[in-house]
Design an enzyme around this catalytic site. Structure first.
Site, mmCIF file in Angstrom:
data_model
loop_
_atom_site.group_PDB
_atom_site.id
_atom_site.type_symbol
_atom_site.label_atom_id
_atom_site.label_comp_id
_atom_site.label_asym_id
_atom_site.label_seq_id
_atom_site.Cartn_x
_atom_site.Cartn_y
_atom_site.Cartn_z
ATOM 1 N N LYS A 1 0.847 -1.204 0.000
ATOM 2 C CA LYS A 1 0.000 0.000 0.000
ATOM 3 C C LYS A 1 0.874 1.242 0.000
ATOM 4 C CE LYS A 1 -1.619 1.829 4.073
ATOM 5 N NZ LYS A 1 -1.477 3.277 4.120
ATOM 6 N N ASN A 2 1.865 1.263 0.901
ATOM 7 C CA ASN A 2 2.662 2.479 1.070
ATOM 8 C C ASN A 2 3.601 2.754 -0.099
ATOM 9 O OD1 ASN A 2 1.388 2.984 3.433
ATOM 10 N ND2 ASN A 2 3.097 2.422 4.764
ATOM 11 N N ARG B 1 -3.919 10.517 4.350
ATOM 12 C CA ARG B 1 -2.721 11.335 4.505
ATOM 13 C C ARG B 1 -1.749 11.145 3.339
ATOM 14 N NH1 ARG B 1 0.782 14.059 8.087
ATOM 15 N NH2 ARG B 1 2.877 13.627 7.355
ATOM 16 N N ASP C 1 -4.612 8.479 9.400
ATOM 17 C CA ASP C 1 -4.639 7.711 10.642
ATOM 18 C C ASP C 1 -4.480 8.597 11.867
ATOM 19 O OD1 ASP C 1 -4.832 5.374 9.350
ATOM 20 O OD2 ASP C 1 -2.767 4.733 9.683
ATOM 21 N N ASP D 1 4.912 -0.003 11.983
ATOM 22 C CA ASP D 1 3.652 -0.577 11.492
ATOM 23 C C ASP D 1 3.469 -2.047 11.895
ATOM 24 O OD1 ASP D 1 3.034 1.839 10.399
ATOM 25 O OD2 ASP D 1 3.331 1.264 8.311
HETATM 26 C C1 UD1 Z 1 4.936 6.426 6.390
HETATM 27 C C2 UD1 Z 1 3.924 5.305 6.258
HETATM 28 C C3 UD1 Z 1 3.495 4.793 7.629
HETATM 29 C C4 UD1 Z 1 4.718 4.419 8.453
HETATM 30 C C5 UD1 Z 1 5.709 5.571 8.491
HETATM 31 C C6 UD1 Z 1 6.997 5.236 9.214
HETATM 32 C C7 UD1 Z 1 2.756 5.854 4.216
HETATM 33 C C8 UD1 Z 1 1.471 6.249 3.575
HETATM 34 N N1 UD1 Z 1 2.761 5.790 5.538
HETATM 35 O O1 UD1 Z 1 4.254 7.521 7.041
HETATM 36 O O2 UD1 Z 1 2.644 3.653 7.439
HETATM 37 O O3 UD1 Z 1 4.282 4.119 9.766
HETATM 38 O O4 UD1 Z 1 6.057 5.970 7.156
HETATM 39 O O5 UD1 Z 1 7.590 4.100 8.664
HETATM 40 O O6 UD1 Z 1 3.722 5.550 3.549
HETATM 41 N N2 UD1 Z 1 7.490 14.094 10.869
HETATM 42 C C9 UD1 Z 1 7.665 15.408 11.215
HETATM 43 N N3 UD1 Z 1 7.886 16.320 10.217
HETATM 44 C C10 UD1 Z 1 7.923 16.000 8.906
HETATM 45 C C11 UD1 Z 1 7.727 14.642 8.543
HETATM 46 C C12 UD1 Z 1 7.511 13.720 9.558
HETATM 47 O O7 UD1 Z 1 7.641 15.754 12.383
HETATM 48 O O8 UD1 Z 1 8.127 16.882 8.049
HETATM 49 C C13 UD1 Z 1 7.266 13.087 11.946
HETATM 50 C C14 UD1 Z 1 5.846 12.569 11.898
HETATM 51 O O9 UD1 Z 1 4.994 13.417 12.647
HETATM 52 C C15 UD1 Z 1 5.997 11.198 12.509
HETATM 53 C C16 UD1 Z 1 7.400 10.762 12.101
HETATM 54 O O10 UD1 Z 1 8.081 11.944 11.729
HETATM 55 O O11 UD1 Z 1 5.938 11.270 13.905
HETATM 56 C C17 UD1 Z 1 7.432 9.739 10.974
HETATM 57 O O12 UD1 Z 1 6.941 10.331 9.796
HETATM 58 P P1 UD1 Z 1 7.281 9.778 8.330
HETATM 59 O O13 UD1 Z 1 8.493 8.915 8.373
HETATM 60 O O14 UD1 Z 1 7.267 10.938 7.400
HETATM 61 O O15 UD1 Z 1 6.049 8.837 8.051
HETATM 62 P P2 UD1 Z 1 4.881 8.983 7.011
HETATM 63 O O16 UD1 Z 1 5.437 9.267 5.648
HETATM 64 O O17 UD1 Z 1 3.842 9.899 7.563
#
Ligand code: UD1
Length: 427
Positions: free
Chosen positions: A24-25, A96, A120, A310
């Site tokens: 999915k991701n 998201r 989520d 995850d």
């Molecule tokens: C993606 C996955 C999710 C997985 C996660 C970590 C998708 C659709 N989702 O989420 O299933 O759990 O990777 O492996 O692919 N953060 C900031 N600032 C930013 C970006 C991120 O503070 O600019 C923080 C977020 O709030 C979060 C953490 O970093 O607490 C992880 O975020 P990120 O690695 O970007 O995950 P996602 O891309 O949201």
């Protein structure tokens, strides 16, 4: 309101074979990557989940023609020369991952208006690193009435050196997809290394992008003038594969998982091994067998190649019926322990303090009604329900459907007593 639930009678051992779909991701991001090239992109192994339907609709609103065939799992995205640059709130709030269009839109059109995402309920999930990176490449970013409004200079984005404070998956994707059509060289330092990022890089390279350091924490992208549409097959879903591995362990079963890359979840499989399961590599996947109560295992979630956040709820579920006690540390999403309250309804003994959860294994859980709060929490609750005494009813299964295709049907095929039912919920 009529809602769907899973009604589970616990106590059955799972045995047999399952095939994992594409991730999915990855699929959702690959669909957004298609925007970078005019013409027809064909994506294979795209899972039949609601989020794919939402992403298809988002791409249509941007001007693309999109078809998706759930039988063949093929998505075809025909991108016109001129595309729109606005991603509306009604779609983005439902998923998201819509933020994946941000980089491609700025790269292709020079601007993007993307509604601030929902998704989520697992933490604050900021966008600061996406924004800071785009600004360093020359973009102007403002927050306007709930929309992130991004404008590149008239000459386009310019390559630069970007350091991420944290290897964010989303920020790495935004900057990567913005950089492939930018002028000159962009270096993304402390980049995420998840297999889904590698998958995106491989598709971009096929499209004509120049990327060095794929799979490492330093990606060097040299911008090109244009990219071409391609055919690409999505990497298998390592989180779904890992969920089946835990299902085999927790139910003391025997499951062979195909279309899976065990290297992508080597840490999780090693933990299952420590819990007492036997893990073997087979052609196209792996097999997990278990013949006793698992031993509790400590978990610390970290960006890849660390332990995947995850898979954390599924491992808490396993630890809750294991011998001994385990400390689970969540370093990515602060609200991910919300699901522990639901697990406690089954009698699990879990104490949380900040980003630590202490799980004391119990010999029995007892079935009860529970509610899925996000995709993986839902999977964790189903796994717990499979081994709880009596009946567990998991509410809000629409969350689970976002990440697992036909989860209850596959579980039933492997021997679980589980059915999907409609119910009247007061919401
Ligand atoms: C993606 C996955 C999710 C997985 C996660 C970590 C998708 C659709 N989702 O989420 O299933 O759990 O990777 O492996 O692919 N953060 C900031 N600032 C930013 C970006 C991120 O503070 O600019 C923080 C977020 O709030 C979060 C953490 O970093 O607490 C992880 O975020 P990120 O690695 O970007 O995950 P996602 O891309 O949201």
């Amino acid at each position: 309101m009529v809602m769907e639930v899973f009604r589970i009678q616990g106590g059955n051992r799972l045995a047999g074979q399952v095939r994992v779909t594409g991730a999915k991701n990855s699929s959702l991001k690959l669909m957004a990557v298609a925007l970078l090239a005019t013409g027809k992109t064909t994506l294979r192994s795209v899972p039949n989940i609601l989020d794919v339907t939402i992403m298809a609709e988002l791409l249509r609103r941007l001007g693309c023609e999109v078809t998706y065939d759930s039988a063949t799992e093929i998505a075809v995205i025909d991108v016109p020369e001129k595309i729109e640059h606005r991603a509306d709130y009604d779609l983005v709030r439902r998923m998201r991952a819509s933020i994946a269009v941000l980089g491609p839109l700025v790269a292709r059109t020079g601007s993007a208006d993307v509604a601030l995402p929902g998704g989520d309920a697992i933490g604050s999930r900021g966008l600061d690193m996406h924004i800071a990176g785009l600004e360093r490449m020359g973009a102007k970013v403002t927050n306007d009435h709930g929309y992130l409004v991004v404008h590149a200079p008239s000459t386009g984005l310019t390559g630069t050196q970007v350091y991420l404070d944290f290897p964010s998956v989303g920020a790495t994707e935004t900057l990567l997809t913005a950089a492939v059509l930018a002028k000159g060289k962009t270096v993304i330092d402390n980049a995420a290394r998840e297999p889904e990022i590698v998958d995106i890089c491989q598709m971009l390279v096929k499209m004509g992008a120049q990327i060095e350091g794929i799979g490492t924490s330093m990606l060097t992208v040299t911008g090109v003038a244009e990219l071409n549409p391609v055919e690409h097959t999505t990497v298998p879903d390592r989180i779904v594969a890992g969920t089946w591995a835990v299902a085999a362990t927790i139910t003391q079963g025997d499951i062979t998982v195909s279309n899976a890359n065990p290297e992508h979840i080597s840490l999780a499989l090693d933990k299952l091994n420590s819990a007492g399961a036997h893990v073997s590599i087979v052609a196209d996947g792996f097999r997990v067998t278990m013949d006793k109560r698992p031993k509790a295992v400590d978990i610390v979630t970290l960006p890849y190649p660390g332990f995947a956040t995850d898979l954390q709820p599924q491992f808490i579920a396993m630890n809750s019926v294991a011998e001994g006690q385990a400390m689970v540390t969540e370093n990515l999403f602060e609200a991910r322990f919300r699901f522990v309250q639901e697990l406690s309804r089954l009698g699990a003994e879990v104490r949380t303090d900040g980003h630590h959860a202490l799980v004391r294994g119990k010999s029995h859980l007892s079935g009860a009604p529970v509610e899925a709060t996000d995709i993986r929490a839902g999977a964790g609750l189903v796994l717990a329900g499979l081994v709880a005494d009596g009946e567990t009813v998991v509410h809000a299964v629409e969350h689970i459907d976002r990440g697992y295709v036909g989860f209850e049907q596959e579980l039933a095929r492997l021997g679980a007593k589980i059915v999907r039912e409609k119910t009247q919920d007061f919401k």
